[in-house]
Design a protein around this motif. Sequence first.
Motif, short mmCIF file in Angstrom:
data_model
loop_
_atom_site.label_atom_id
_atom_site.label_comp_id
_atom_site.label_asym_id
_atom_site.label_seq_id
_atom_site.Cartn_x
_atom_site.Cartn_y
_atom_site.Cartn_z
N ASP A 1 1.28 5.51 -0.45
CA ASP A 1 0.51 6.71 -0.13
C ASP A 1 0.30 7.47 -1.44
O ASP A 1 1.25 7.97 -2.04
CB ASP A 1 1.31 7.54 0.88
N MET A 2 -0.95 7.55 -1.86
CA MET A 2 -1.27 8.15 -3.16
C MET A 2 -1.40 9.68 -3.09
O MET A 2 -1.81 10.31 -4.07
CB MET A 2 -2.54 7.54 -3.72
N THR A 3 -1.09 10.26 -1.94
CA THR A 3 -1.25 11.71 -1.80
C THR A 3 -0.62 12.52 -2.94
O THR A 3 -1.27 13.42 -3.47
CB THR A 3 -0.68 12.17 -0.44
N VAL B 1 0.85 -1.19 0.00
CA VAL B 1 0.00 0.00 0.00
C VAL B 1 0.88 1.24 0.00
O VAL B 1 1.60 1.50 0.96
CB VAL B 1 -0.92 0.01 1.23
N TRP C 1 -3.01 12.47 -5.91
CA TRP C 1 -4.26 13.24 -5.76
C TRP C 1 -3.98 14.74 -5.75
O TRP C 1 -4.78 15.53 -6.22
CB TRP C 1 -5.01 12.83 -4.49
N LYS C 2 -2.85 15.13 -5.20
CA LYS C 2 -2.51 16.56 -5.19
C LYS C 2 -2.28 17.06 -6.61
O LYS C 2 -2.68 18.17 -6.96
CB LYS C 2 -1.26 16.80 -4.34
#
Lengths: 580, 335
Positions: free
Chosen positions: B122-124, B120, B127-128
């Motif tokens: 962190d897709m931050t 997993v 998305w930003k």
Amino acid sequence: MSEGNAKSTDSDDRNGKSVIVDYDVIVLGAGLAGMRAALEAARNGASVAVLSKVHPVRSHSGAAQGGINAAIGEGDSWEIHALDTIKGSDYLADQDAVEIMCSEAPSDIIELEHMGVIFYRAPDGKLGTRAFGGASKARTYFVGDITGQALLYTLYDQLLKSGVKVYEEWFATSLFMVGGECRGVVALDMMNGDLVMLRAKAVFVASGGMGRVYEPSTNALICTGDGIALAYRAGAPVMDMEMVQYHPTTLKGSGFLMTEAARGEGAYLLNSLGERFMEKYAPNMKELASRDVVSRAEWQEIAAGRGIDGCVLLDLRHLGPDVILKKLPQIHEMALDFLSIDMIEQPVPVRPGMHYIMGGVKTDSDARSPVPGLYAAGECACVSVHGGNRLGANSLLDTLVFGRRGGRSAASYVKSVTSLPSDAAGEQFLAAEQKRVQGFMDRPTTGETHAKLRLELGTLMDEKVGVYRDESGLQQALAGVRDLQKRYDTVAVRDKGRIYNQALTFALELGYMLDCAETTIMSALERKESRGAQSRTDYAQRDDANWLKHILVTKRDGQAPAISYVPVTITKWPPQERKY
Amino acid sequence: MEWTVVVGRYSPPGEPQPKGERGAPFAAPYEKAPPKTYQTFKVDLPEHAMVLDALIAVREYQDESLAVRCACRSAICGSCAMWVNGHARLVCTSKLREHTVDGKVTVEAPPSMPIVRDLVCDMTPFWKKNYSVTPWLENKQPIPQGEEYRVPNAAMEELIQEVSCISCGACLMDCESFAVNADFMGPAALAKAYRYTADPRDAQTTDRLDTYSKPSGVWDCTHCYECVQQCPKGVAPLEQILKLRKMAVDAGFTHNAGTRHADAFAESVRDSGRLNELTLMPKSLGLFNIPAQLQSLPAAFNLLRAGKLPPLIHHAIPHVERIKNIFKKIGGRFK
């Protein structure tokens, strides 16, 4: 405008506190119904947060392929759409609610277009349609075979524009109930393992269906009935739970959905003799009869030995590569990926597979449940507009119409709620919930695994509570589920970590699934007739004299759930024999 | 049949640590990613099974603590992009048979993204970047009352390639420009940018093109084609970026290194039939951009020392006028 939605974790906003206040409305679930409700509640002045166990665009609404219905075109009218829907429902839908859905559909479609959905156009530049099952006119608006995805992303984009706060990858464990009113949610922030209380004046459940209660199912692994069970545990009745839709065309093996749009575009269903068998079962509509009818026909062909390896064939070859690649590219790719079959060259083996539930949390046409402060819309709710059988392309419509109406209604309701429960009440509730969840973590690791129980449950439901049902099978299913409920109490969480502990959330989901399964079986046992998706071999006929009514199941502490009835609302379409 | 899956495991400090063999740190530019441990699992699955099937089998029957994001299992939800044998793949449609190399398939979170746990990420950042392109329709006014905008179907079909994007992030995970410049808007976000810019119902076309032409925008793509290759849905982000560049230049957003670089290529070929490498860099930087010119001097000096400096006198190819004719026939800015 904040970048809040872009953030994956929000622990920094909390300043270490485990109680958050300050929302008028919390929406559970970020699919189409949830996002539409959130947008509308925000537009009507409410402070709104959306909480979802997955990022909004991962929601299962994105898997809807075929389209969305509305009577806009010439020669069509909302009354014809309503009658198709009511006939499709086998007259179990509440006609006042259907009238609302069908008459408001055109403006909702136009609104979506204004939001940016790239709907297919007719040569004059206006919205164009395709045919769909159970519909007497071509009134399905679409984007290729990714309509749900196109809508989901457009609504997500609108949600970003609105600045509504999204708690992504937060898993709801219970509803905060005070004096019989719903005043918030306790949820697990998966990124750090904290259990947090989010107080609100209203909670809007839009968490989708419970497909994984069945194995196989077209549904994503996340469709575990969370919101239905949470509402049910909070005292809200569930309705029409026996009405479980089997989609006629799910891919052999994996069980993935092959959209009805394939048949809408003209695909045939063939048996092992190469016959278009639907000509026998539905001489007029043939492959485009309603889903329950087509699924039963397939089942009978297979049972009569005219299947191929437990399947029938979906034949698109005569449509040609142009239609297949332009209008149905996704299913073309899926058949290639999962069965190595090119549907331009070869028919695809399909079978009926669990797809959708018509039932859910009982609501009125403004998405209100009987529990004050608790709303629901979309697949988890039952208005009821789908009754015994949902028409294809009516589910997206359902999410938008009742998401919108519910969002407005919730925003208006919260104005009448003057105060939230005290910090002390919130903390006390949270402490009890922390203890309950910790209980899963602390159990001896010698107990059952959630995966094993899940598979047993799904197989049992598919075998005994599927396309055809009877008393003895249903009794066995109920006994089986009660046994699984006992064993569930020993399910151990072997992952002892705090961060992204899926073993814990899967164990909690299994509890939701068992509640959904129990209410489904009880309702199916109760309904002693065949109507819509409920086909009882021991009560093969529809029985309007006794069963033109909804079955409700309500949870009771310390005893078996209670069954009650609500009459079906008939406005202008008296029940008739159903022929396609 | 039996398959062997090597899984990159990671848990943050303070959490129970996974078993397995400690892996080596990643090479630059991924040196910021924490090293993982690698654990080998054997799973019994049919011949046509996918990598995700193997991961689910591990999680369900061997090790409940393996963290994997997945939902639909059929390339719709976009949850399960990760590295398979060192490239970003959607594991639900990656066949074990096709990815087993030397008897095993290696699966791990991409080191180009921050990691949460195990598989997993962190897709931050993803998305930003999406948010940074103003990913929503700014309606052209007036909005038609009670009816749809009338647009040709072809205009809608033009956008469906991007609308097929499932935000899995595979393109960003393997984007070479992003690997060295965290601010690069990235393939998926720029494809989304094209989707709204080219939408005939959008009113902000010019403002959008201005924004996307700035540093870290469309001109920062290096055409490595990783995004086109890794995209599981045929979105081909690079193609959308190229369309945006053309729109931006046509709209007059030419005062940037990217356009000058492209112009220098075109002019050189038009005038001499081939590339003048000596003038390419100064022209891209801007001939009167003295500080930047000075900054490039050490690189030029190194090239000279390595014997890589292009010839000082640039010769045109024979019959160069025929090339000029081609430019004339094509029309546009270089005729």
